[in-house]
Design a protein around this motif. Sequence first.
Motif, mmCIF file in Angstrom:
data_model
loop_
_atom_site.group_PDB
_atom_site.id
_atom_site.type_symbol
_atom_site.label_atom_id
_atom_site.label_comp_id
_atom_site.label_asym_id
_atom_site.label_seq_id
_atom_site.Cartn_x
_atom_site.Cartn_y
_atom_site.Cartn_z
ATOM 1 N N ARG A 51 0.989 -0.996 0.053
ATOM 2 C CA ARG A 51 0.079 0.273 0.367
ATOM 3 C C ARG A 51 0.869 1.366 -0.195
ATOM 4 N N SER A 61 -6.597 -6.141 4.035
ATOM 5 C CA SER A 61 -7.203 -6.931 2.954
ATOM 6 C C SER A 61 -6.683 -7.207 1.435
ATOM 7 N N VAL A 87 -6.831 -11.729 4.863
ATOM 8 C CA VAL A 87 -7.392 -10.843 5.884
ATOM 9 C C VAL A 87 -6.251 -10.991 6.633
ATOM 10 N N HIS A 115 -14.304 -6.455 9.404
ATOM 11 C CA HIS A 115 -13.189 -5.393 8.822
ATOM 12 C C HIS A 115 -12.941 -5.829 7.766
ATOM 13 N N GLY A 116 -11.755 -7.071 7.751
ATOM 14 C CA GLY A 116 -11.147 -7.060 6.614
ATOM 15 C C GLY A 116 -12.180 -7.905 5.622
ATOM 16 N N THR A 117 -12.832 -9.158 5.622
ATOM 17 C CA THR A 117 -13.813 -9.437 4.844
ATOM 18 C C THR A 117 -14.287 -8.807 4.336
ATOM 19 N N HIS A 119 -14.313 -6.286 3.210
ATOM 20 C CA HIS A 119 -13.164 -5.227 2.012
ATOM 21 C C HIS A 119 -13.062 -6.552 0.721
ATOM 22 N N TYR A 123 -17.046 -4.037 0.241
ATOM 23 C CA TYR A 123 -17.399 -3.591 0.725
ATOM 24 C C TYR A 123 -15.949 -2.085 1.027
ATOM 25 N N GLU A 124 -16.317 -0.350 0.480
ATOM 26 C CA GLU A 124 -15.559 -0.110 0.880
ATOM 27 C C GLU A 124 -15.742 1.208 2.125
ATOM 28 N N ASP A 125 -14.321 1.290 2.260
ATOM 29 C CA ASP A 125 -14.818 3.137 3.862
ATOM 30 C C ASP A 125 -14.259 4.098 3.342
ATOM 31 N N GLU A 126 -13.815 4.235 2.157
ATOM 32 C CA GLU A 126 -12.613 5.745 1.447
ATOM 33 C C GLU A 126 -13.501 6.276 1.858
ATOM 34 N N MET A 134 -19.626 0.266 6.664
ATOM 35 C CA MET A 134 -19.648 -1.020 6.426
ATOM 36 C C MET A 134 -19.614 -0.907 8.105
#
Length: 152
Positions: A51, A61, A87, A115-117, A119, A123-126, A134
Motif C-alpha cells: 500500500r 485485506s 485478511v 472488517h477485513g472480510t 473489504h 465493501y469500501e470505507d474510503e 461497513m
Amino acid sequence: MICRNYPKRVPTLPLRRAVRQLLQSEGRSRAEVSILLTNDTEVHQLNLLYRGKDSPTDVLSFGQYTALSDRVSLLSTDGLPLLLGDVVISVDTAIRQAQQHSLALADELALLAVHGTLHLLGYEDETEQGAAIMRLKEREILGVSLDPVEKL
C-alpha cells in the motif's frame, strides 16, 4: 487460519464464527477466507510493500478478485468454494485497540476479521457513505449496539 510471529495463544473461535456468519449473511456460505494473525512488524512490512504506507495498521485485506461480478460468475460456474482472499491482522494493534475501547481481545479480533472480510466482499470505507455502511454491517454481524456516530 494461521497465527505467526506471535508468542502467546490468541482466541480465534469468536472471529471464525463472526466471519462465517458474515459470509452466510452475504450469501457466500461456501466462500473461504484465509486469516493471518501476526505482529505489528510484519503488518508494517506488508502495508509498506503493498500500500506504500510506512506504518503498521490493524488489518489488511488482499482480495483474489477485483470486482464482485468476477466472484459471482466463478462461484456459479464451478461449484467449488470461492477463495475470496486473505485478511492479515496485527494482534499487537488489536490488543491496544481492545484496551482503548474496553473490549475483550477476542471481540476486537472478530471486529477486525469482519472488517477485513467486508473489504474482500467489495465493501469500501474510503467514503463517508461506504464507512457508514461497513459500520452498520459490522454491528449487525457482531451484535454490537453503539451510537451511530461512534467509530468501532
